[in-house]
Design a protein around this motif. Sequence first.
Motif, mmCIF file in Angstrom:
data_model
loop_
_atom_site.group_PDB
_atom_site.id
_atom_site.type_symbol
_atom_site.label_atom_id
_atom_site.label_comp_id
_atom_site.label_asym_id
_atom_site.label_seq_id
_atom_site.Cartn_x
_atom_site.Cartn_y
_atom_site.Cartn_z
ATOM 1 N N GLU A 103 11.214 -4.431 -7.591
ATOM 2 C CA GLU A 103 9.908 -5.078 -7.502
ATOM 3 C C GLU A 103 10.007 -6.572 -7.202
ATOM 4 O O GLU A 103 9.081 -7.158 -6.632
ATOM 5 C CB GLU A 103 9.108 -4.857 -8.784
ATOM 6 C CG GLU A 103 9.706 -5.455 -10.038
ATOM 7 C CD GLU A 103 8.800 -5.256 -11.244
ATOM 8 O OE1 GLU A 103 7.567 -5.124 -11.069
ATOM 9 O OE2 GLU A 103 9.320 -5.226 -12.373
ATOM 10 N N ASP A 104 11.109 -7.203 -7.578
ATOM 11 C CA ASP A 104 11.275 -8.642 -7.322
ATOM 12 C C ASP A 104 11.869 -8.935 -5.950
ATOM 13 O O ASP A 104 11.922 -10.102 -5.542
ATOM 14 C CB ASP A 104 12.171 -9.270 -8.393
ATOM 15 C CG ASP A 104 11.529 -9.255 -9.769
ATOM 16 O OD1 ASP A 104 10.285 -9.263 -9.837
ATOM 17 O OD2 ASP A 104 12.263 -9.232 -10.770
ATOM 18 N N ASN A 105 12.316 -7.905 -5.255
ATOM 19 C CA ASN A 105 12.973 -8.103 -3.965
ATOM 20 C C ASN A 105 11.932 -8.046 -2.847
ATOM 21 O O ASN A 105 11.792 -7.051 -2.126
ATOM 22 C CB ASN A 105 14.064 -7.054 -3.749
ATOM 23 C CG ASN A 105 15.017 -7.420 -2.637
ATOM 24 O OD1 ASN A 105 14.678 -8.209 -1.756
ATOM 25 N ND2 ASN A 105 16.205 -6.856 -2.662
ATOM 26 N N THR A 106 11.190 -9.136 -2.698
ATOM 27 C CA THR A 106 10.117 -9.163 -1.705
ATOM 28 C C THR A 106 10.648 -9.053 -0.283
ATOM 29 O O THR A 106 9.982 -8.482 0.586
ATOM 30 C CB THR A 106 9.292 -10.452 -1.851
ATOM 31 O OG1 THR A 106 10.173 -11.587 -1.750
ATOM 32 C CG2 THR A 106 8.585 -10.497 -3.195
ATOM 33 N N ALA A 107 11.853 -9.570 -0.044
ATOM 34 C CA ALA A 107 12.425 -9.493 1.302
ATOM 35 C C ALA A 107 12.708 -8.044 1.684
ATOM 36 O O ALA A 107 12.441 -7.618 2.825
ATOM 37 C CB ALA A 107 13.702 -10.324 1.382
ATOM 38 N N SER A 108 13.251 -7.272 0.758
ATOM 39 C CA SER A 108 13.543 -5.869 1.032
ATOM 40 C C SER A 108 12.263 -5.083 1.290
ATOM 41 O O SER A 108 12.192 -4.262 2.215
ATOM 42 C CB SER A 108 14.305 -5.258 -0.153
ATOM 43 O OG SER A 108 14.590 -3.900 0.082
ATOM 44 N N ARG A 109 11.239 -5.340 0.502
ATOM 45 C CA ARG A 109 9.971 -4.644 0.697
ATOM 46 C C ARG A 109 9.348 -5.012 2.045
ATOM 47 O O ARG A 109 8.786 -4.150 2.737
ATOM 48 C CB ARG A 109 9.009 -4.962 -0.449
ATOM 49 C CG ARG A 109 9.464 -4.418 -1.801
ATOM 50 C CD ARG A 109 8.533 -4.857 -2.918
ATOM 51 N NE ARG A 109 7.222 -4.245 -2.786
ATOM 52 C CZ ARG A 109 6.171 -4.575 -3.541
ATOM 53 N NH1 ARG A 109 6.287 -5.537 -4.437
ATOM 54 N NH2 ARG A 109 5.015 -3.964 -3.375
ATOM 55 N N ALA A 110 9.480 -6.275 2.429
ATOM 56 C CA ALA A 110 8.936 -6.713 3.716
ATOM 57 C C ALA A 110 9.684 -6.063 4.876
ATOM 58 O O ALA A 110 9.074 -5.678 5.889
ATOM 59 C CB ALA A 110 9.008 -8.233 3.825
ATOM 60 N N THR A 111 11.006 -5.935 4.730
ATOM 61 C CA THR A 111 11.796 -5.274 5.776
ATOM 62 C C THR A 111 11.351 -3.829 5.942
ATOM 63 O O THR A 111 11.191 -3.337 7.070
ATOM 64 C CB THR A 111 13.292 -5.329 5.429
ATOM 65 O OG1 THR A 111 13.729 -6.685 5.388
ATOM 66 C CG2 THR A 111 14.116 -4.566 6.453
ATOM 67 N N ALA A 112 11.153 -3.150 4.827
ATOM 68 C CA ALA A 112 10.711 -1.756 4.888
ATOM 69 C C ALA A 112 9.372 -1.646 5.613
ATOM 70 O O ALA A 112 9.187 -0.777 6.482
ATOM 71 C CB ALA A 112 10.617 -1.179 3.480
ATOM 72 N N ARG A 113 8.434 -2.504 5.276
ATOM 73 C CA ARG A 113 7.120 -2.458 5.929
ATOM 74 C C ARG A 113 7.235 -2.737 7.422
ATOM 75 O O ARG A 113 6.552 -2.107 8.243
ATOM 76 C CB ARG A 113 6.174 -3.461 5.267
ATOM 77 C CG ARG A 113 5.687 -3.049 3.888
ATOM 78 C CD ARG A 113 4.520 -3.916 3.441
ATOM 79 N NE ARG A 113 4.925 -5.304 3.249
ATOM 80 C CZ ARG A 113 5.383 -5.809 2.116
ATOM 81 N NH1 ARG A 113 5.528 -5.016 1.046
ATOM 82 N NH2 ARG A 113 5.710 -7.076 2.012
ATOM 83 N N SER A 114 8.108 -3.674 7.791
ATOM 84 C CA SER A 114 8.255 -4.012 9.208
ATOM 85 C C SER A 114 8.800 -2.846 10.019
ATOM 86 O O SER A 114 8.567 -2.754 11.230
ATOM 87 C CB SER A 114 9.162 -5.234 9.368
ATOM 88 O OG SER A 114 10.523 -4.918 9.115
ATOM 89 N N LEU A 115 9.521 -1.957 9.359
ATOM 90 C CA LEU A 115 10.091 -0.796 10.028
ATOM 91 C C LEU A 115 9.141 0.400 10.034
ATOM 92 O O LEU A 115 9.446 1.427 10.638
ATOM 93 C CB LEU A 115 11.399 -0.393 9.345
ATOM 94 C CG LEU A 115 12.583 -1.325 9.587
ATOM 95 C CD1 LEU A 115 13.730 -0.991 8.632
ATOM 96 C CD2 LEU A 115 13.056 -1.229 11.025
#
Length: 234
Positions: A205-217
């Motif tokens: 939940e704290d890894n905003t970069a990882s979540r953003a990468t997933a959404r971008s894909l």
Amino acid sequence: MQLDPGTEDIVLLAWARLLGFGDEAFAAAGGRLVRIDDDAAVLTFVRLFGHSALVGPEWAVEGAAAYADAELAEYHTLLQLSRARGGHGLGKAYLSFADDLPTAQPSEDIVISTAPEEAARLEALCPPDDNNEVGLSNMDKTFVLLHGTEPVAGAGYEEWEAILGHLSVLTAPAYRRRGIGTLLAAIAGHEALGAGLIPQWRAHEDNTASRATARSLGFVEAGTQTSVYLPARP
């Protein structure tokens, strides 16, 4: 963006098996699924597509009955529930899935290695916490980008229940924020799709970069997995 309803059903089937329930458990459930496992090393609560399930010792299942699903999905709730029993570590992560992924289009010629030793070499360049979260060298398939002979980023997937392709991405610190991890994730995701698997992405939940990468894909967040370690019973 939404997932195909058929994809949702297949994901729920996979997670029912992962959590130790019958194949139709989520489809048949009218409320929260619970499974008592007094030898569980991890107390786990999962929410997916409006369904929920809890797996853990009897004392945890009984204590959790007083909480709503939204409360149990929070890490501090599971910690509070298990603190007297030594609960610690892990946390809350978001689970995302994809029906399809964009085609990876590198701007120049690249060299990708599928040799397992390259994943281990990449891990040697990264912080231990990152390696522990990603677990790249333990993936069933890995794809590592080489700059000359140096590994700079990698992605891979692990097959879960012959249904899900659980993705992980790792980038050497000196090469972050360049979009390389996104490129490697797309490559690994397409390989998982080609193997007949549904790509799955899990981000703390704290890894905003990882979540953003997933959404971008094109991944769609579908729920959460919240867990704490439990000490072994004496």
